[in-house]
Design a protein around this motif. Structure first.
Motif, PDB file in Angstrom:
ATOM      1  N   THR A 177       0.836  -1.206   0.000  1.00 54.49           N
ATOM      2  CA  THR A 177       0.000   0.000   0.000  1.00 54.49           C
ATOM      3  C   THR A 177       0.868   1.252   0.000  1.00 54.49           C
ATOM      4  O   THR A 177       0.628   2.195  -0.769  1.00 54.49           O
ATOM      5  CB  THR A 177      -0.943  -0.003   1.224  1.00 54.49           C
ATOM      6  OG1 THR A 177      -1.802  -1.140   1.143  1.00 54.49           O
ATOM      7  CG2 THR A 177      -1.792   1.265   1.263  1.00 54.49           C
ATOM      8  N   ALA A 178       1.893   1.284   0.862  1.00 55.45           N
ATOM      9  CA  ALA A 178       2.794   2.436   0.911  1.00 55.45           C
ATOM     10  C   ALA A 178       3.495   2.645  -0.433  1.00 55.45           C
ATOM     11  O   ALA A 178       3.632   3.784  -0.909  1.00 55.45           O
ATOM     12  CB  ALA A 178       3.823   2.252   2.025  1.00 55.45           C
ATOM     13  N   MET A 179       3.918   1.550  -1.071  1.00 54.95           N
ATOM     14  CA  MET A 179       4.587   1.645  -2.369  1.00 54.95           C
ATOM     15  C   MET A 179       3.631   2.189  -3.432  1.00 54.95           C
ATOM     16  O   MET A 179       3.984   3.095  -4.198  1.00 54.95           O
ATOM     17  CB  MET A 179       5.112   0.274  -2.783  1.00 54.95           C
ATOM     18  CG  MET A 179       5.768   0.230  -4.143  1.00 54.95           C
ATOM     19  SD  MET A 179       6.204  -1.456  -4.645  1.00 54.95           S
ATOM     20  CE  MET A 179       4.582  -2.212  -4.818  1.00 54.95           C
ATOM     21  N   LEU A 180       2.412   1.671  -3.479  1.00 51.51           N
ATOM     22  CA  LEU A 180       1.442   2.119  -4.480  1.00 51.51           C
ATOM     23  C   LEU A 180       1.026   3.568  -4.242  1.00 51.51           C
ATOM     24  O   LEU A 180       0.857   4.333  -5.194  1.00 51.51           O
ATOM     25  CB  LEU A 180       0.229   1.183  -4.481  1.00 51.51           C
ATOM     26  CG  LEU A 180       0.517  -0.228  -4.996  1.00 51.51           C
ATOM     27  CD1 LEU A 180      -0.636  -1.163  -4.659  1.00 51.51           C
ATOM     28  CD2 LEU A 180       0.796  -0.229  -6.490  1.00 51.51           C
ATOM     29  N   ASP A 181       0.887   3.954  -2.976  1.00 45.86           N
ATOM     30  CA  ASP A 181       0.579   5.361  -2.666  1.00 45.86           C
ATOM     31  C   ASP A 181       1.691   6.272  -3.189  1.00 45.86           C
ATOM     32  O   ASP A 181       1.429   7.326  -3.773  1.00 45.86           O
ATOM     33  CB  ASP A 181       0.427   5.563  -1.151  1.00 45.86           C
ATOM     34  CG  ASP A 181      -0.857   4.966  -0.583  1.00 45.86           C
ATOM     35  OD1 ASP A 181      -1.759   4.601  -1.365  1.00 45.86           O
ATOM     36  OD2 ASP A 181      -0.943   4.869   0.663  1.00 45.86           O
ATOM     37  N   ALA A 182       2.941   5.873  -2.949  1.00 46.93           N
ATOM     38  CA  ALA A 182       4.076   6.673  -3.409  1.00 46.93           C
ATOM     39  C   ALA A 182       4.136   6.738  -4.932  1.00 46.93           C
ATOM     40  O   ALA A 182       4.413   7.801  -5.511  1.00 46.93           O
ATOM     41  CB  ALA A 182       5.378   6.104  -2.849  1.00 46.93           C
ATOM     42  N   LEU A 183       3.869   5.632  -5.600  1.00 44.52           N
ATOM     43  CA  LEU A 183       3.835   5.633  -7.067  1.00 44.52           C
ATOM     44  C   LEU A 183       2.738   6.560  -7.578  1.00 44.52           C
ATOM     45  O   LEU A 183       2.945   7.307  -8.546  1.00 44.52           O
ATOM     46  CB  LEU A 183       3.607   4.214  -7.590  1.00 44.52           C
ATOM     47  CG  LEU A 183       4.790   3.259  -7.527  1.00 44.52           C
ATOM     48  CD1 LEU A 183       4.331   1.824  -7.789  1.00 44.52           C
ATOM     49  CD2 LEU A 183       5.875   3.656  -8.505  1.00 44.52           C
ATOM     50  N   ALA A 184       1.577   6.520  -6.931  1.00 42.58           N
ATOM     51  CA  ALA A 184       0.452   7.359  -7.359  1.00 42.58           C
ATOM     52  C   ALA A 184       0.758   8.846  -7.176  1.00 42.58           C
ATOM     53  O   ALA A 184       0.329   9.677  -7.991  1.00 42.58           O
ATOM     54  CB  ALA A 184      -0.808   6.978  -6.584  1.00 42.58           C
ATOM     55  N   ARG A 185       1.512   9.196  -6.139  1.00 41.42           N
ATOM     56  CA  ARG A 185       1.899  10.594  -5.931  1.00 41.42           C
ATOM     57  C   ARG A 185       2.962  11.049  -6.925  1.00 41.42           C
ATOM     58  O   ARG A 185       2.985  12.197  -7.361  1.00 41.42           O
ATOM     59  CB  ARG A 185       2.445  10.796  -4.509  1.00 41.42           C
ATOM     60  CG  ARG A 185       1.422  10.798  -3.413  1.00 41.42           C
ATOM     61  CD  ARG A 185       2.017  11.244  -2.085  1.00 41.42           C
ATOM     62  NE  ARG A 185       3.197  10.481  -1.699  1.00 41.42           N
ATOM     63  CZ  ARG A 185       3.185   9.362  -0.966  1.00 41.42           C
ATOM     64  NH1 ARG A 185       2.026   8.867  -0.569  1.00 41.42           N
ATOM     65  NH2 ARG A 185       4.315   8.754  -0.648  1.00 41.42           N
ATOM     66  N   THR A 186       3.862  10.142  -7.280  1.00 43.21           N
ATOM     67  CA  THR A 186       5.040  10.495  -8.074  1.00 43.21           C
ATOM     68  C   THR A 186       4.791  10.466  -9.579  1.00 43.21           C
ATOM     69  O   THR A 186       5.339  11.297 -10.314  1.00 43.21           O
ATOM     70  CB  THR A 186       6.189   9.543  -7.719  1.00 43.21           C
ATOM     71  OG1 THR A 186       6.344   9.505  -6.298  1.00 43.21           O
ATOM     72  CG2 THR A 186       7.497   9.982  -8.336  1.00 43.21           C
ATOM     73  N   ALA A 187       3.970   9.531 -10.048  1.00 44.76           N
ATOM     74  CA  ALA A 187       3.770   9.370 -11.493  1.00 44.76           C
ATOM     75  C   ALA A 187       3.285  10.650 -12.189  1.00 44.76           C
ATOM     76  O   ALA A 187       3.847  11.024 -13.232  1.00 44.76           O
ATOM     77  CB  ALA A 187       2.823   8.204 -11.771  1.00 44.76           C
ATOM     78  N   PRO A 188       2.293  11.370 -11.655  1.00 44.02           N
ATOM     79  CA  PRO A 188       1.850  12.597 -12.350  1.00 44.02           C
ATOM     80  C   PRO A 188       2.925  13.679 -12.385  1.00 44.02           C
ATOM     81  O   PRO A 188       3.010  14.441 -13.361  1.00 44.02           O
ATOM     82  CB  PRO A 188       0.640  13.063 -11.531  1.00 44.02           C
ATOM     83  CG  PRO A 188       0.215  11.883 -10.730  1.00 44.02           C
ATOM     84  CD  PRO A 188       1.440  11.067 -10.501  1.00 44.02           C
ATOM     85  N   VAL A 189       3.735  13.759 -11.368  1.00 49.31           N
ATOM     86  CA  VAL A 189       4.794  14.771 -11.314  1.00 49.31           C
ATOM     87  C   VAL A 189       5.846  14.480 -12.387  1.00 49.31           C
ATOM     88  O   VAL A 189       6.262  15.364 -13.135  1.00 49.31           O
ATOM     89  CB  VAL A 189       5.440  14.813  -9.911  1.00 49.31           C
ATOM     90  CG1 VAL A 189       6.609  15.773  -9.885  1.00 49.31           C
ATOM     91  CG2 VAL A 189       4.396  15.179  -8.858  1.00 49.31           C
ATOM     92  N   LEU A 190       6.280  13.207 -12.463  1.00 47.93           N
ATOM     93  CA  LEU A 190       7.301  12.851 -13.442  1.00 47.93           C
ATOM     94  C   LEU A 190       6.795  12.907 -14.878  1.00 47.93           C
ATOM     95  O   LEU A 190       7.564  13.146 -15.808  1.00 47.93           O
ATOM     96  CB  LEU A 190       7.855  11.451 -13.132  1.00 47.93           C
ATOM     97  CG  LEU A 190       8.697  11.351 -11.868  1.00 47.93           C
ATOM     98  CD1 LEU A 190       9.166   9.913 -11.655  1.00 47.93           C
ATOM     99  CD2 LEU A 190       9.890  12.290 -11.906  1.00 47.93           C
ATOM    100  N   ARG A 191       5.517  12.706 -15.045  1.00 49.46           N
ATOM    101  CA  ARG A 191       4.939  12.766 -16.403  1.00 49.46           C
ATOM    102  C   ARG A 191       5.230  14.116 -17.062  1.00 49.46           C
ATOM    103  O   ARG A 191       5.417  14.213 -18.278  1.00 49.46           O
ATOM    104  CB  ARG A 191       3.433  12.510 -16.335  1.00 49.46           C
ATOM    105  CG  ARG A 191       2.755  12.557 -17.676  1.00 49.46           C
ATOM    106  CD  ARG A 191       1.297  12.248 -17.558  1.00 49.46           C
ATOM    107  NE  ARG A 191       1.003  11.102 -18.392  1.00 49.46           N
ATOM    108  CZ  ARG A 191      -0.106  10.409 -18.364  1.00 49.46           C
ATOM    109  NH1 ARG A 191      -1.033  10.686 -17.497  1.00 49.46           N
ATOM    110  NH2 ARG A 191      -0.295   9.417 -19.194  1.00 49.46           N
ATOM    111  N   GLN A 192       5.285  15.173 -16.264  1.00 49.34           N
ATOM    112  CA  GLN A 192       5.555  16.499 -16.795  1.00 49.34           C
ATOM    113  C   GLN A 192       6.944  16.615 -17.416  1.00 49.34           C
ATOM    114  O   GLN A 192       7.209  17.490 -18.227  1.00 49.34           O
ATOM    115  CB  GLN A 192       5.398  17.538 -15.697  1.00 49.34           C
ATOM    116  CG  GLN A 192       3.983  17.609 -15.130  1.00 49.34           C
ATOM    117  CD  GLN A 192       3.885  18.548 -13.957  1.00 49.34           C
ATOM    118  OE1 GLN A 192       4.484  19.622 -13.972  1.00 49.34           O
ATOM    119  NE2 GLN A 192       3.116  18.166 -12.955  1.00 49.34           N
ATOM    120  N   LEU A 193       7.857  15.722 -17.029  1.00 48.33           N
ATOM    121  CA  LEU A 193       9.214  15.748 -17.580  1.00 48.33           C
ATOM    122  C   LEU A 193       9.331  15.020 -18.912  1.00 48.33           C
ATOM    123  O   LEU A 193      10.355  15.117 -19.587  1.00 48.33           O
ATOM    124  CB  LEU A 193      10.198  15.114 -16.584  1.00 48.33           C
ATOM    125  CG  LEU A 193      10.344  15.788 -15.235  1.00 48.33           C
ATOM    126  CD1 LEU A 193      11.266  14.998 -14.335  1.00 48.33           C
ATOM    127  CD2 LEU A 193      10.851  17.213 -15.407  1.00 48.33           C
TER     128      LEU A 193
END
Length: 194
Positions: A177-193
């Motif tokens: 759960t912690a890993m998936l939460d972190a992925l969900a927070r990070t994926a939209p931010v990195l998409r901008q790059l």
């Protein structure tokens, strides 16, 4: 959020050997990620992808792919927004099929977050995770500190062969759960790059 609006998460089963435990773990991770509901989840089994030992004549950074298997692999990795690699530990490192799959591409991996799930004996694959992180970073991926480590993998498996079922304990579920939460927070931010 409708399914098409969700980022795509690839759960990559790294082990390709017959009788592997990893496919049961990867199936569970994919099911758990679907219930988490932050991603459109795809299970990618490297045994089914069946990449030969890296055989492109040009460096992957050029994207001048000559083989159909490379073009298919490129398209698969390109559509992902995030990854979870499910890897075994072999000889204090991760397995060759995972390294080979990574080496085929460069740009398709970049600016995407990665969660790591490892399994093994007493160490639970921790050395595999540590060996994998510098390679992921070199490919401009973002390996997250939230990893899932599964020691004594045999104690979580039921059944025989490829159809075994992985049944986690509460600690493994909390880690996922912690890993998936972190992925969900990070994926939209990195998409901008990208």
């Amino acid at each position: 959020m409708s399914e098409p609006d969700k980022p795509v998460l690839h759960v990559i089963a790294g082990s390709t050997r017959p009788g592997r435990a990893g496919i049961a773990v990867a199936r569970w991770v994919a099911e758990y990620a679907e219930k988490h509901d932050a991603f459109a989840v795809e299970l990618i089994d490297l045994a089914e992808v069946a990449l030969p030992l890296f055989d492109e004549p040009h460096h992957p950074r050029l994207r001048r792919y000559t083989h159909e298997h490379t073009k298919r692999w490129s398209a698969t990795v390109e559509r992902a927004d995030a990854f979870v690699f499910v890897v075994p530990e072999y000889n204090h490192s991760f397995n060759a099929a995972t390294k080979n799959a990574l080496d085929y591409l460069v740009h398709e991996w970049a600016h995407k977050p990665v969660g790591l799930v490892s399994y093994g004996g007493v160490a639970g694959g921790t050395r595999a995770v540590q060996a994998l992180k510098p390679i992921l970073s070199q490919l401009k991926m973002t390996p997250l500190p939230e990893s899932v480590i599964i020691p004594f993998i045999a104690s979580f498996l039921e059944g025989d062969g490829e159809n075994r079922r992985f049944t986690p304990n509460a600690e493994i579920e909390d880690g996922a759960t912690a890993m998936l939460d972190a992925l969900a927070r990070t994926a939209p931010v990195l998409r901008q790059l990208r």
